[in-house]
Design a protein around this motif. Structure first.
Motif, PDB file in Angstrom:
ATOM      1  N   GLY A  96       0.745  -1.266  -0.075  1.00 15.57           N
ATOM      2  CA  GLY A  96       0.039  -0.083   0.260  1.00 15.57           C
ATOM      3  C   GLY A  96       0.909   1.331   0.071  1.00 15.57           C
ATOM      4  O   GLY A  96       0.181   2.402  -0.118  1.00 15.57           O
ATOM      5  N   SER A  97       2.203   1.156  -0.305  1.00 15.00           N
ATOM      6  CA  SER A  97       3.005   2.119  -0.244  1.00 15.00           C
ATOM      7  C   SER A  97       2.547   3.095  -1.456  1.00 15.00           C
ATOM      8  O   SER A  97       2.377   2.732  -2.531  1.00 15.00           O
ATOM      9  CB  SER A  97       4.416   1.996  -0.400  1.00 15.00           C
ATOM     10  N   THR A  98       2.655   4.452  -1.075  1.00 10.58           N
ATOM     11  CA  THR A  98       2.378   5.581  -2.257  1.00 10.58           C
ATOM     12  C   THR A  98       3.578   5.867  -3.060  1.00 10.58           C
ATOM     13  O   THR A  98       3.589   6.612  -3.884  1.00 10.58           O
ATOM     14  CB  THR A  98       1.512   6.804  -1.704  1.00 10.58           C
ATOM     15  N   ALA A  99       4.826   5.528  -2.583  1.00  6.63           N
ATOM     16  CA  ALA A  99       5.997   6.129  -2.808  1.00  6.63           C
ATOM     17  C   ALA A  99       6.331   5.767  -4.489  1.00  6.63           C
ATOM     18  O   ALA A  99       6.565   6.825  -5.256  1.00  6.63           O
ATOM     19  CB  ALA A  99       7.296   5.556  -2.145  1.00  6.63           C
ATOM     20  N   VAL A 100       6.028   4.523  -4.741  1.00 12.10           N
ATOM     21  CA  VAL A 100       6.361   4.054  -6.296  1.00 12.10           C
ATOM     22  C   VAL A 100       5.450   5.033  -7.259  1.00 12.10           C
ATOM     23  O   VAL A 100       6.131   5.243  -8.247  1.00 12.10           O
ATOM     24  CB  VAL A 100       6.312   2.503  -6.366  1.00 12.10           C
ATOM     25  N   TYR A 101       4.084   5.359  -6.685  1.00 13.39           N
ATOM     26  CA  TYR A 101       3.339   6.076  -7.807  1.00 13.39           C
ATOM     27  C   TYR A 101       3.613   7.360  -7.801  1.00 13.39           C
ATOM     28  O   TYR A 101       3.834   8.149  -8.764  1.00 13.39           O
ATOM     29  CB  TYR A 101       1.856   5.915  -7.017  1.00 13.39           C
ATOM     30  N   GLU A 102       4.255   7.952  -6.421  1.00 14.71           N
ATOM     31  CA  GLU A 102       4.639   9.154  -6.621  1.00 14.71           C
ATOM     32  C   GLU A 102       6.081   9.557  -7.338  1.00 14.71           C
ATOM     33  O   GLU A 102       6.019  10.508  -8.065  1.00 14.71           O
ATOM     34  CB  GLU A 102       4.977   9.642  -5.245  1.00 14.71           C
ATOM     35  N   GLN A 103       6.744   8.463  -7.459  1.00 18.08           N
ATOM     36  CA  GLN A 103       7.937   8.339  -8.075  1.00 18.08           C
ATOM     37  C   GLN A 103       7.852   8.694  -9.699  1.00 18.08           C
ATOM     38  O   GLN A 103       8.465   9.084 -10.536  1.00 18.08           O
ATOM     39  CB  GLN A 103       8.668   7.241  -8.055  1.00 18.08           C
ATOM     40  N   PHE A 104       6.583   8.257 -10.031  1.00 13.14           N
ATOM     41  CA  PHE A 104       6.045   8.452 -11.537  1.00 13.14           C
ATOM     42  C   PHE A 104       5.109   9.563 -11.731  1.00 13.14           C
ATOM     43  O   PHE A 104       4.249   9.799 -12.800  1.00 13.14           O
ATOM     44  CB  PHE A 104       5.859   7.152 -12.121  1.00 13.14           C
ATOM     45  N   GLY A 105       5.308  10.402 -10.749  1.00 20.61           N
ATOM     46  CA  GLY A 105       4.415  11.855 -11.067  1.00 20.61           C
ATOM     47  C   GLY A 105       2.828  11.758 -10.684  1.00 20.61           C
ATOM     48  O   GLY A 105       2.307  12.498 -11.203  1.00 20.61           O
ATOM     49  N   LEU A 106       2.715  10.844 -10.043  1.00 20.38           N
ATOM     50  CA  LEU A 106       1.472  10.561  -9.454  1.00 20.38           C
ATOM     51  C   LEU A 106       1.263  11.191  -8.151  1.00 20.38           C
ATOM     52  O   LEU A 106       1.936  10.961  -7.161  1.00 20.38           O
ATOM     53  CB  LEU A 106       0.723   9.398  -9.635  1.00 20.38           C
ATOM     54  N   SER A 107       0.275  11.967  -7.829  1.00 20.87           N
ATOM     55  CA  SER A 107      -0.092  12.586  -6.438  1.00 20.87           C
ATOM     56  C   SER A 107      -1.516  12.359  -5.928  1.00 20.87           C
ATOM     57  O   SER A 107      -2.213  11.933  -6.669  1.00 20.87           O
ATOM     58  CB  SER A 107       0.062  14.312  -6.484  1.00 20.87           C
ATOM     59  N   GLU A 108      -1.742  12.752  -4.852  1.00 21.43           N
ATOM     60  CA  GLU A 108      -3.222  12.497  -4.210  1.00 21.43           C
ATOM     61  C   GLU A 108      -3.480  11.013  -4.229  1.00 21.43           C
ATOM     62  O   GLU A 108      -4.549  10.659  -4.369  1.00 21.43           O
ATOM     63  CB  GLU A 108      -4.057  13.343  -4.784  1.00 21.43           C
TER      64      GLU A 108
END
Length: 268
Positions: free
Chosen positions: A217-229
Protein backbone atom coordinates in the motif's frame (compact mmCIF):
# COMPACT_ATOMS: atom_id res chain seq x y z
CA UNK A 1 17.39 -3.55 -17.58
CA UNK A 2 19.86 -6.44 -17.54
CA UNK A 3 19.55 -9.25 -20.07
CA UNK A 4 18.54 -11.69 -17.33
CA UNK A 5 15.90 -9.31 -15.95
CA UNK A 6 14.58 -8.65 -19.45
CA UNK A 7 14.22 -12.37 -20.09
CA UNK A 8 12.45 -12.81 -16.74
CA UNK A 9 10.00 -10.01 -17.61
CA UNK A 10 9.29 -11.60 -20.99
CA UNK A 11 8.68 -14.96 -19.32
CA UNK A 12 6.26 -13.38 -16.83
CA UNK A 13 4.39 -11.63 -19.63
CA UNK A 14 4.23 -14.82 -21.67
CA UNK A 15 2.86 -16.70 -18.65
CA UNK A 16 0.15 -14.06 -18.23
CA UNK A 17 -0.74 -14.21 -21.91
CA UNK A 18 -0.97 -17.99 -21.80
CA UNK A 19 -3.04 -18.05 -18.60
CA UNK A 20 -5.53 -15.44 -19.75
CA UNK A 21 -5.89 -16.83 -23.26
CA UNK A 22 -6.74 -20.16 -21.62
CA UNK A 23 -9.18 -18.54 -19.17
CA UNK A 24 -10.89 -16.21 -21.64
CA UNK A 25 -13.98 -18.32 -22.26
CA UNK A 26 -14.84 -18.48 -18.55
CA UNK A 27 -13.51 -15.22 -17.17
CA UNK A 28 -16.83 -13.39 -17.42
CA UNK A 29 -17.99 -15.47 -14.44
CA UNK A 30 -15.65 -13.47 -12.19
CA UNK A 31 -18.16 -10.61 -12.23
CA UNK A 32 -20.66 -12.83 -10.38
CA UNK A 33 -18.29 -13.62 -7.49
CA UNK A 34 -18.46 -11.44 -4.35
CA UNK A 35 -14.92 -10.12 -4.91
CA UNK A 36 -15.75 -9.41 -8.54
CA UNK A 37 -18.85 -7.46 -7.54
CA UNK A 38 -16.89 -5.47 -4.96
CA UNK A 39 -14.13 -4.69 -7.43
CA UNK A 40 -16.63 -3.48 -10.02
CA UNK A 41 -18.36 -1.17 -7.55
CA UNK A 42 -15.09 0.28 -6.22
CA UNK A 43 -13.84 0.93 -9.76
CA UNK A 44 -17.14 2.62 -10.64
CA UNK A 45 -16.77 4.86 -7.59
CA UNK A 46 -13.15 5.60 -8.48
CA UNK A 47 -14.04 6.53 -12.05
CA UNK A 48 -16.85 8.84 -10.99
CA UNK A 49 -18.16 11.23 -13.63
CA UNK A 50 -16.41 10.43 -16.93
CA UNK A 51 -18.45 12.84 -19.05
CA UNK A 52 -16.41 13.92 -22.05
CA UNK A 53 -13.31 11.98 -20.93
CA UNK A 54 -10.95 9.85 -22.98
CA UNK A 55 -9.74 6.71 -21.22
CA UNK A 56 -6.77 4.38 -21.65
CA UNK A 57 -7.38 0.95 -20.10
CA UNK A 58 -4.05 -0.85 -19.63
CA UNK A 59 -4.53 -4.57 -19.12
CA UNK A 60 -8.24 -4.12 -19.76
CA UNK A 61 -8.93 -7.72 -20.73
CA UNK A 62 -12.53 -8.23 -21.83
CA UNK A 63 -13.41 -4.57 -21.38
CA UNK A 64 -15.46 -4.88 -18.22
CA UNK A 65 -14.23 -1.67 -16.62
CA UNK A 66 -13.93 0.04 -20.02
CA UNK A 67 -17.65 -0.53 -20.48
CA UNK A 68 -18.27 1.06 -17.07
CA UNK A 69 -16.29 4.14 -18.13
CA UNK A 70 -18.44 4.47 -21.24
CA UNK A 71 -21.60 4.11 -19.17
CA UNK A 72 -20.30 6.92 -16.95
CA UNK A 73 -19.95 9.26 -19.91
CA UNK A 74 -16.51 8.64 -21.43
CA UNK A 75 -16.37 9.56 -25.10
CA UNK A 76 -13.79 6.92 -26.04
CA UNK A 77 -11.76 4.12 -24.47
CA UNK A 78 -8.59 2.57 -25.87
CA UNK A 79 -7.97 -0.85 -24.31
CA UNK A 80 -4.56 -2.53 -24.36
CA UNK A 81 -4.08 -6.13 -23.24
CA UNK A 82 -1.56 -8.90 -23.83
CA UNK A 83 -4.25 -11.57 -24.28
CA UNK A 84 -5.92 -11.73 -27.68
CA UNK A 85 -8.24 -14.36 -26.25
CA UNK A 86 -9.55 -12.05 -23.54
CA UNK A 87 -10.14 -9.20 -25.96
CA UNK A 88 -11.90 -11.48 -28.45
CA UNK A 89 -14.13 -12.82 -25.65
CA UNK A 90 -14.99 -9.26 -24.65
CA UNK A 91 -15.82 -8.24 -28.21
CA UNK A 92 -18.09 -11.28 -28.51
CA UNK A 93 -19.80 -10.61 -25.17
CA UNK A 94 -20.46 -6.93 -25.82
CA UNK A 95 -21.23 -7.40 -29.51
CA UNK A 96 -21.43 -4.42 -31.83
CA UNK A 97 -22.51 -2.06 -29.06
CA UNK A 98 -19.10 -0.39 -29.16
CA UNK A 99 -17.59 -1.58 -32.44
CA UNK A 100 -20.21 0.27 -34.44
CA UNK A 101 -19.30 3.61 -32.88
CA UNK A 102 -15.55 2.98 -32.39
CA UNK A 103 -15.92 4.24 -28.82
CA UNK A 104 -14.03 1.19 -27.57
CA UNK A 105 -10.91 0.08 -29.43
CA UNK A 106 -8.87 -3.02 -28.58
CA UNK A 107 -5.09 -3.24 -29.04
CA UNK A 108 -2.90 -6.25 -28.25
CA UNK A 109 0.39 -5.37 -26.54
CA UNK A 110 2.43 -5.99 -23.41
CA UNK A 111 1.88 -3.05 -21.04
CA UNK A 112 5.31 -3.73 -19.49
CA UNK A 113 6.81 -2.57 -22.81
CA UNK A 114 6.66 0.84 -24.55
CA UNK A 115 3.41 1.37 -26.42
CA UNK A 116 4.62 3.90 -28.95
CA UNK A 117 3.89 1.52 -31.82
CA UNK A 118 0.15 1.72 -31.09
CA UNK A 119 -2.08 4.49 -32.52
CA UNK A 120 -2.87 5.90 -29.08
CA UNK A 121 -3.86 9.52 -28.55
CA UNK A 122 -0.78 11.72 -28.83
CA UNK A 123 -2.31 14.31 -26.51
CA UNK A 124 -2.76 11.72 -23.76
CA UNK A 125 -5.83 10.61 -21.85
CA UNK A 126 -8.00 12.16 -19.18
CA UNK A 127 -8.09 8.84 -17.31
CA UNK A 128 -5.66 5.92 -17.34
CA UNK A 129 -6.69 2.63 -15.76
CA UNK A 130 -4.26 -0.15 -14.83
CA UNK A 131 -6.32 -2.83 -13.14
CA UNK A 132 -4.37 -5.82 -11.81
CA UNK A 133 -1.45 -5.25 -14.20
CA UNK A 134 0.96 -4.76 -11.28
CA UNK A 135 0.12 -8.35 -10.28
CA UNK A 136 2.32 -9.39 -13.19
CA UNK A 137 5.33 -7.22 -12.40
CA UNK A 138 7.87 -9.67 -11.05
CA UNK A 139 10.69 -7.14 -10.89
CA UNK A 140 11.20 -3.48 -10.10
CA UNK A 141 12.10 -2.88 -13.73
CA UNK A 142 8.85 -4.39 -14.98
CA UNK A 143 6.79 -2.39 -12.47
CA UNK A 144 8.56 0.81 -13.44
CA UNK A 145 7.95 0.09 -17.11
CA UNK A 146 4.23 -0.25 -16.44
CA UNK A 147 4.13 2.97 -14.43
CA UNK A 148 6.12 4.73 -17.14
CA UNK A 149 3.30 3.91 -19.55
CA UNK A 150 0.80 5.38 -17.10
CA UNK A 151 2.87 8.55 -16.81
CA UNK A 152 3.52 8.74 -20.56
CA UNK A 153 -0.15 8.59 -21.52
CA UNK A 154 -1.89 10.39 -18.64
CA UNK A 155 -2.53 14.08 -19.14
CA UNK A 156 -1.19 16.39 -16.41
CA UNK A 157 -4.00 16.65 -13.89
CA UNK A 158 -5.64 13.55 -15.30
CA UNK A 159 -6.93 10.72 -13.16
CA UNK A 160 -5.40 7.31 -12.50
CA UNK A 161 -7.43 4.29 -11.37
CA UNK A 162 -5.92 0.91 -10.57
CA UNK A 163 -6.80 -2.36 -8.87
CA UNK A 164 -3.92 -3.97 -6.96
CA UNK A 165 -3.12 -6.82 -4.58
CA UNK A 166 -3.49 -5.86 -0.92
CA UNK A 167 -2.53 -8.96 1.09
CA UNK A 168 -1.58 -12.22 -0.65
CA UNK A 169 -1.64 -13.95 2.76
CA UNK A 170 -5.13 -12.78 3.72
CA UNK A 171 -7.11 -15.61 5.33
CA UNK A 172 -9.99 -14.92 2.94
CA UNK A 173 -7.76 -16.16 0.12
CA UNK A 174 -7.38 -19.46 1.94
CA UNK A 175 -11.09 -20.01 2.61
CA UNK A 176 -12.32 -18.75 -0.76
CA UNK A 177 -15.33 -17.13 0.91
CA UNK A 178 -15.36 -14.23 -1.54
CA UNK A 179 -14.64 -16.29 -4.64
CA UNK A 180 -10.85 -16.25 -4.84
CA UNK A 181 -8.12 -18.56 -3.61
CA UNK A 182 -4.38 -17.98 -3.38
CA UNK A 183 -1.98 -20.91 -3.11
CA UNK A 184 1.64 -21.89 -3.65
CA UNK A 185 2.93 -18.53 -2.42
CA UNK A 186 6.70 -18.37 -2.78
CA UNK A 187 9.21 -15.54 -2.41
CA UNK A 188 10.80 -13.71 -5.32
CA UNK A 189 13.23 -10.79 -4.96
CA UNK A 190 11.18 -7.99 -3.42
CA UNK A 191 7.86 -9.79 -3.50
CA UNK A 192 5.96 -13.02 -4.06
CA UNK A 193 4.84 -15.42 -6.73
CA UNK A 194 1.50 -17.22 -6.32
CA UNK A 195 -1.24 -19.12 -8.04
CA UNK A 196 -4.66 -17.46 -7.99
CA UNK A 197 -7.85 -19.43 -8.54
CA UNK A 198 -11.12 -17.64 -9.24
CA UNK A 199 -13.98 -19.94 -8.30
CA UNK A 200 -16.16 -19.08 -11.24
CA UNK A 201 -17.74 -21.68 -13.53
CA UNK A 202 -15.45 -22.98 -14.90
CA UNK A 203 -12.70 -21.95 -12.45
CA UNK A 204 -10.02 -19.57 -13.70
CA UNK A 205 -6.40 -20.08 -12.66
CA UNK A 206 -3.36 -17.91 -13.29
CA UNK A 207 0.14 -17.29 -11.97
CA UNK A 208 0.76 -13.88 -10.44
CA UNK A 209 3.90 -12.06 -9.33
CA UNK A 210 3.64 -8.99 -7.15
CA UNK A 211 6.14 -6.78 -5.35
CA UNK A 212 5.88 -5.69 -1.73
CA UNK A 213 6.01 -2.04 -2.77
CA UNK A 214 2.64 -2.67 -4.45
CA UNK A 215 0.77 -4.92 -2.00
CA UNK A 216 2.06 -3.01 1.05
CA UNK A 217 0.00 0.00 0.00
CA UNK A 218 3.00 2.33 -0.23
CA UNK A 219 2.35 5.51 -2.24
CA UNK A 220 6.05 6.11 -2.95
CA UNK A 221 6.29 4.18 -6.21
CA UNK A 222 3.28 6.03 -7.65
CA UNK A 223 4.69 9.38 -6.59
CA UNK A 224 8.01 8.46 -8.18
CA UNK A 225 6.20 8.44 -11.50
CA UNK A 226 4.49 11.79 -11.14
CA UNK A 227 1.25 10.70 -9.48
CA UNK A 228 -0.09 12.68 -6.54
CA UNK A 229 -3.07 12.51 -4.19
CA UNK A 230 -2.68 8.73 -4.09
CA UNK A 231 -5.56 7.20 -2.13
CA UNK A 232 -7.44 3.93 -1.64
CA UNK A 233 -11.19 3.89 -2.29
CA UNK A 234 -12.93 3.03 1.02
CA UNK A 235 -14.43 -0.46 0.94
CA UNK A 236 -17.43 0.73 2.94
CA UNK A 237 -18.36 3.08 0.09
CA UNK A 238 -19.37 0.07 -2.03
CA UNK A 239 -23.12 -0.69 -1.99
CA UNK A 240 -22.45 -4.43 -1.79
CA UNK A 241 -20.63 -3.91 1.52
CA UNK A 242 -23.23 -1.49 2.83
CA UNK A 243 -26.02 -4.01 2.18
CA UNK A 244 -24.38 -6.81 4.14
CA UNK A 245 -21.52 -5.61 6.38
CA UNK A 246 -21.61 -8.83 8.40
CA UNK A 247 -20.82 -10.90 5.32
CA UNK A 248 -17.87 -8.64 4.50
CA UNK A 249 -16.46 -8.44 8.02
CA UNK A 250 -13.70 -10.99 7.42
CA UNK A 251 -12.67 -9.27 4.22
CA UNK A 252 -12.53 -5.87 5.91
CA UNK A 253 -10.19 -7.21 8.59
CA UNK A 254 -7.55 -8.14 5.98
CA UNK A 255 -8.57 -7.06 2.47
CA UNK A 256 -6.97 -8.90 -0.42
CA UNK A 257 -7.55 -6.24 -3.07
CA UNK A 258 -7.60 -2.46 -3.22
CA UNK A 259 -8.63 0.19 -5.73
CA UNK A 260 -6.19 3.09 -5.97
CA UNK A 261 -6.82 6.57 -7.31
CA UNK A 262 -4.34 9.35 -8.06
CA UNK A 263 -3.78 12.51 -10.05
CA UNK A 264 -1.22 13.07 -12.77
CA UNK A 265 1.04 15.90 -11.68
CA UNK A 266 4.48 16.35 -13.18
CA UNK A 267 6.29 15.07 -16.23
CA UNK A 268 9.63 13.55 -15.26
Amino acid sequence: MSEATSEQAKATSEQARHDYDKAASGYAGYSELPSGQLEAELVRIALGDCTGCTVLDLGGGMGRHARTALQLGATAVDLVDISAGMMHAGQQQYGVEFDATARLRFWQADVAQPLDHLPLRKEGYDIVMANWVFSFAGSTQALHAMLANVRRHLKPGGRFVGVRDADPWSPVLQTGKYGGLCRDISPIPGGVRYVCVLQSTPPVEFVGTCLEVVYSGSTAVYEQFGLSEVATVPYTSAPVVQRDPAFWSEFLQRPCLAVVTARGSIRL
